[in-house]
Design a protein around this motif. Structure first.
Motif, PDB file in Angstrom:
ATOM      1  N   SER A   1      19.242  22.529 115.253  1.00 52.37           N
ATOM      2  CA  SER A   1      19.409  23.499 116.345  1.00 52.37           C
ATOM      3  C   SER A   1      19.371  24.917 115.787  1.00 52.37           C
ATOM      4  CB  SER A   1      20.749  23.312 117.058  1.00 52.37           C
ATOM      5  OG  SER A   1      20.938  21.992 117.416  1.00 52.37           O
ATOM      6  N   TRP A   2      20.049  25.104 114.665  1.00 56.22           N
ATOM      7  CA  TRP A   2      20.107  26.419 114.040  1.00 56.22           C
ATOM      8  C   TRP A   2      18.708  26.906 113.657  1.00 56.22           C
ATOM      9  CZ3 TRP A   2      22.707  30.571 113.960  1.00 56.22           C
ATOM     10  CH2 TRP A   2      22.563  31.499 112.929  1.00 56.22           C
ATOM     11  N   GLY A   3      17.918  26.025 113.041  1.00 53.96           N
ATOM     12  CA  GLY A   3      16.556  26.368 112.644  1.00 53.96           C
ATOM     13  C   GLY A   3      15.712  26.776 113.841  1.00 53.96           C
ATOM     14  N   LEU A   4      15.878  26.014 114.919  1.00 53.44           N
ATOM     15  CA  LEU A   4      15.117  26.282 116.138  1.00 53.44           C
ATOM     16  C   LEU A   4      15.560  27.599 116.782  1.00 53.44           C
ATOM     17  CD1 LEU A   4      12.895  24.783 117.593  1.00 53.44           C
ATOM     18  CD2 LEU A   4      14.618  23.602 118.940  1.00 53.44           C
ATOM     19  N   LEU A   5      16.866  27.853 116.763  1.00 57.51           N
ATOM     20  CA  LEU A   5      17.397  29.103 117.321  1.00 57.51           C
ATOM     21  C   LEU A   5      16.867  30.299 116.542  1.00 57.51           C
ATOM     22  CD1 LEU A   5      21.129  28.320 118.155  1.00 57.51           C
ATOM     23  CD2 LEU A   5      19.325  28.930 119.756  1.00 57.51           C
ATOM     24  N   ARG A   6      16.837  30.164 115.231  1.00 51.55           N
ATOM     25  CA  ARG A   6      16.337  31.252 114.379  1.00 51.55           C
ATOM     26  C   ARG A   6      14.870  31.544 114.673  1.00 51.55           C
ATOM     27  NH1 ARG A   6      18.112  33.044 109.138  1.00 51.55           N
ATOM     28  NH2 ARG A   6      15.897  33.129 108.720  1.00 51.55           N
ATOM     29  N   GLN A   7      14.080  30.462 114.748  1.00 49.64           N
ATOM     30  CA  GLN A   7      12.643  30.630 114.976  1.00 49.64           C
ATOM     31  C   GLN A   7      12.367  31.270 116.335  1.00 49.64           C
ATOM     32  OE1 GLN A   7      10.313  27.053 115.352  1.00 49.64           O
ATOM     33  NE2 GLN A   7       8.543  28.282 115.885  1.00 49.64           N
ATOM     34  N   THR A   8      13.003  30.714 117.388  1.00 52.66           N
ATOM     35  CA  THR A   8      12.693  31.199 118.730  1.00 52.66           C
ATOM     36  C   THR A   8      13.294  32.578 118.993  1.00 52.66           C
ATOM     37  OG1 THR A   8      14.540  29.882 119.544  1.00 52.66           O
ATOM     38  CG2 THR A   8      12.356  28.942 119.797  1.00 52.66           C
ATOM     39  N   SER A   9      14.491  32.854 118.453  1.00 57.03           N
ATOM     40  CA  SER A   9      15.066  34.182 118.687  1.00 57.03           C
ATOM     41  C   SER A   9      14.215  35.234 117.987  1.00 57.03           C
ATOM     42  CB  SER A   9      16.523  34.241 118.230  1.00 57.03           C
ATOM     43  OG  SER A   9      16.612  33.988 116.852  1.00 57.03           O
TER      44      SER A   9
ATOM     45  N   ALA B   1      11.791  19.856 122.143  1.00 53.21           N
ATOM     46  CA  ALA B   1      11.848  18.558 122.827  1.00 53.21           C
ATOM     47  C   ALA B   1      12.020  17.442 121.802  1.00 53.21           C
ATOM     48  CB  ALA B   1      10.577  18.344 123.644  1.00 53.21           C
ATOM     49  N   LEU B   2      11.267  17.528 120.704  1.00 54.58           N
ATOM     50  CA  LEU B   2      11.342  16.503 119.663  1.00 54.58           C
ATOM     51  C   LEU B   2      12.707  16.490 118.989  1.00 54.58           C
ATOM     52  CD1 LEU B   2       7.844  16.527 117.935  1.00 54.58           C
ATOM     53  CD2 LEU B   2       8.998  14.566 118.936  1.00 54.58           C
ATOM     54  N   VAL B   3      13.256  17.692 118.744  1.00 53.83           N
ATOM     55  CA  VAL B   3      14.563  17.775 118.092  1.00 53.83           C
ATOM     56  C   VAL B   3      15.633  17.102 118.949  1.00 53.83           C
ATOM     57  CG1 VAL B   3      16.407  19.427 117.557  1.00 53.83           C
ATOM     58  CG2 VAL B   3      14.162  19.717 116.541  1.00 53.83           C
TER      59      VAL B   3
ATOM     60  N   ASP C   1       4.409  24.952 117.672  1.00 54.18           N
ATOM     61  CA  ASP C   1       4.775  24.972 119.080  1.00 54.18           C
ATOM     62  C   ASP C   1       6.282  24.735 119.177  1.00 54.18           C
ATOM     63  OD1 ASP C   1       5.303  24.336 121.704  1.00 54.18           O
ATOM     64  OD2 ASP C   1       3.411  23.272 122.002  1.00 54.18           O
ATOM     65  N   SER C   2       7.043  25.816 119.358  1.00 59.16           N
ATOM     66  CA  SER C   2       8.505  25.680 119.335  1.00 59.16           C
ATOM     67  C   SER C   2       9.015  24.896 120.535  1.00 59.16           C
ATOM     68  CB  SER C   2       9.163  27.051 119.271  1.00 59.16           C
ATOM     69  OG  SER C   2       8.742  27.842 120.347  1.00 59.16           O
ATOM     70  N   ASN C   3       8.280  24.942 121.632  1.00 56.65           N
ATOM     71  CA  ASN C   3       8.676  24.202 122.831  1.00 56.65           C
ATOM     72  C   ASN C   3       8.634  22.702 122.570  1.00 56.65           C
ATOM     73  OD1 ASN C   3       9.485  24.162 125.518  1.00 56.65           O
ATOM     74  ND2 ASN C   3       7.394  23.958 126.260  1.00 56.65           N
ATOM     75  N   LEU C   4       7.545  22.265 121.957  1.00 54.92           N
ATOM     76  CA  LEU C   4       7.387  20.852 121.622  1.00 54.92           C
ATOM     77  C   LEU C   4       8.419  20.454 120.571  1.00 54.92           C
ATOM     78  CD1 LEU C   4       5.525  18.441 122.239  1.00 54.92           C
ATOM     79  CD2 LEU C   4       4.202  19.066 120.240  1.00 54.92           C
ATOM     80  N   ARG C   5       8.644  21.371 119.622  1.00 57.16           N
ATOM     81  CA  ARG C   5       9.598  21.103 118.555  1.00 57.16           C
ATOM     82  C   ARG C   5      11.005  20.926 119.131  1.00 57.16           C
ATOM     83  NH1 ARG C   5      11.135  25.371 114.081  1.00 57.16           N
ATOM     84  NH2 ARG C   5      12.917  24.277 113.228  1.00 57.16           N
TER      85      ARG C   5
ATOM     86  N   THR D   1      16.814  28.133 124.808  1.00 58.50           N
ATOM     87  CA  THR D   1      17.855  27.621 125.700  1.00 58.50           C
ATOM     88  C   THR D   1      18.189  26.179 125.353  1.00 58.50           C
ATOM     89  OG1 THR D   1      16.862  29.008 127.397  1.00 58.50           O
ATOM     90  CG2 THR D   1      18.477  27.410 128.132  1.00 58.50           C
ATOM     91  N   SER D   2      17.138  25.398 125.136  1.00 66.83           N
ATOM     92  CA  SER D   2      17.293  23.990 124.813  1.00 66.83           C
ATOM     93  C   SER D   2      18.082  23.809 123.510  1.00 66.83           C
ATOM     94  CB  SER D   2      15.899  23.384 124.698  1.00 66.83           C
ATOM     95  OG  SER D   2      15.952  22.033 124.455  1.00 66.83           O
ATOM     96  N   ALA D   3      17.740  24.611 122.503  1.00 62.29           N
ATOM     97  CA  ALA D   3      18.415  24.520 121.203  1.00 62.29           C
ATOM     98  C   ALA D   3      19.880  24.932 121.326  1.00 62.29           C
ATOM     99  CB  ALA D   3      17.705  25.397 120.182  1.00 62.29           C
TER     100      ALA D   3
END
Ligand SMILES: [Zn+2]
Ligand SMILES: [Zn+2]
Ligand SMILES: [Zn+2]
Length: 322
Positions: free
Chosen positions: A228-236, A183-185, A177-181, A108-110
């Motif tokens: 954002s794209w990298g994070l979306l890919r990882q978390t999805s 926040a950092l992003v 930890d994608s959640n921490l990642r 959601t964050s990403a």
């Protein structure tokens, strides 16, 4: 009438086979505390900027205060996700534990960051095409405050890769930890835009280059979009139960192949949260290996929770028992 089988509590074998419903989310992570602290810091900055903006009549301060509200929301989401996944770690309504709450929050964050960056790109292009008069001094102060708060936040959040258990060095990609990642992003994105703003404003100030500010902002936006794209890919991938990493898969295969009477029919490995995995497997055994043995072997794999294995006994092959 046939006799009823005993309940799982009355049957000793059934009782011994009870699965622990721990998916590794029950302990408090240091990151939870840090995320809460950074959220508070962001909220205080937001309030200070909004109040200062109203008192001094500075639009730049007010705008950055509103921008900070967005960050407080994203960081608050990360802190909330840690809290909820810990609180619901043993909630049986969540079939495979609460670990994915963090991935849902990070996704959601990403998504929010990506969408707001699209707006920033539009705004930068607009300002490149129609240069407007800047108020460098005022905007510079805002950018420096923002940068200072963000650097402090990064310092607070980073270095939080914690080890929940002592173990030998193995590939650690599965511990991310994608959640921490997420926040950092968010904060890194802001550092990038702050630096861009400072450089752009200095150039406008010194040489009258008003185009540099939106130009750097545009480049920064593209970098943020990539993050954002990298994070979306990882978390999805986690949310959609994408096949787990080779480290866990190989460990499972190794355990099953320890028994040379075993033919592996099926194996699925997927994530149930940050650094936590589960699997479903089906085997055909041509010997005497018992389901309990397979299960005990799988349960010995680090970071693997609640493995389910179907054991079939072959009666067709020449070398099969009986
Ligand atoms: Zn169960
Ligand atoms: Zn590990
Ligand atoms: Zn067979």
């Amino acid at each position: 009438m046939s006799k009823q089988p005993p309940s799982s509590l009355e049957c000793q074998t059934a009782d011994q086979l009870q699965y622990p419903h721990d998916f590794g989310q029950g302990h408090k992570r240091k990151a939870e505390q840090r995320a809460t602290l950074v959220t508070l810091l962001t909220l205080i900055t937001m309030l200070a900027e909004v109040i200062a903006g109203i008192v001094t009549g500075s639009m730049a301060l007010l705008a950055d205060g509103i921008h900070m509200a967005g960050h407080a929301m994203a960081l608050g989401l990360a802190a909330l996700a840690y809290y909820l996944s810990r609180r619901h770690a043993h909630d049986r309504r969540l079939s495979l534990g609460s670990g994915k709450i963090a991935d849902l929050a990070a996704y959601t964050s990403a998504l929010l960051l990506g969408v707001s960056t699209l707006w920033l790109i539009y705004e930068s292009i607009h300002r490149l095409l129609t240069p407007t008069e800047l108020m460098p001094q005022e905007a510079m102060i805002v950018a420096i405050i923002g940068l200072a708060v963000n650097l402090l936040s990064i310092w607070l959040l980073s270095g939080q890769h914690e080890h929940h258990h002592g173990h030998s060095e193995h590939a650690h990609e599965h511990h991310e930890d994608s959640n921490l990642r997420a926040a950092l992003v968010h904060i890194m994105a802001d550092v990038l835009t702050s630096v861009a703003a400072i450089a752009g404003l200095a150039a406008a100030w010194l040489w009258g280059w008003t185009w540099l500010d939106p130009a750097i902002a545009l480049v920064a936006s593209l970098i943020i979009l990539r993050w954002s794209w990298g994070l979306l890919r990882q978390t999805s991938g986690v949310l959609l139960d994408r096949e787990g990493p080779d480290t866990i898969r190989h460990a499972a295969l190794e355990q099953l192949r320890k028994h040379d009477d075993t033919t592996i029919v099926d194996l699925h490995v997927w994530s149930v949260g940050q650094g936590a995995w589960t699997l479903v497997a089906a085997v055909v055994t041509h010997g005497n290996t018992t389901p309990e043995e397979y299960r005990a072997d799988l349960c010995a794999i680090e970071d693997l929770y609640h493995p389910i294995i179907e054991v079939n006994y072959c009666r067709n092959c020449a070398h099969a028992v009986d």
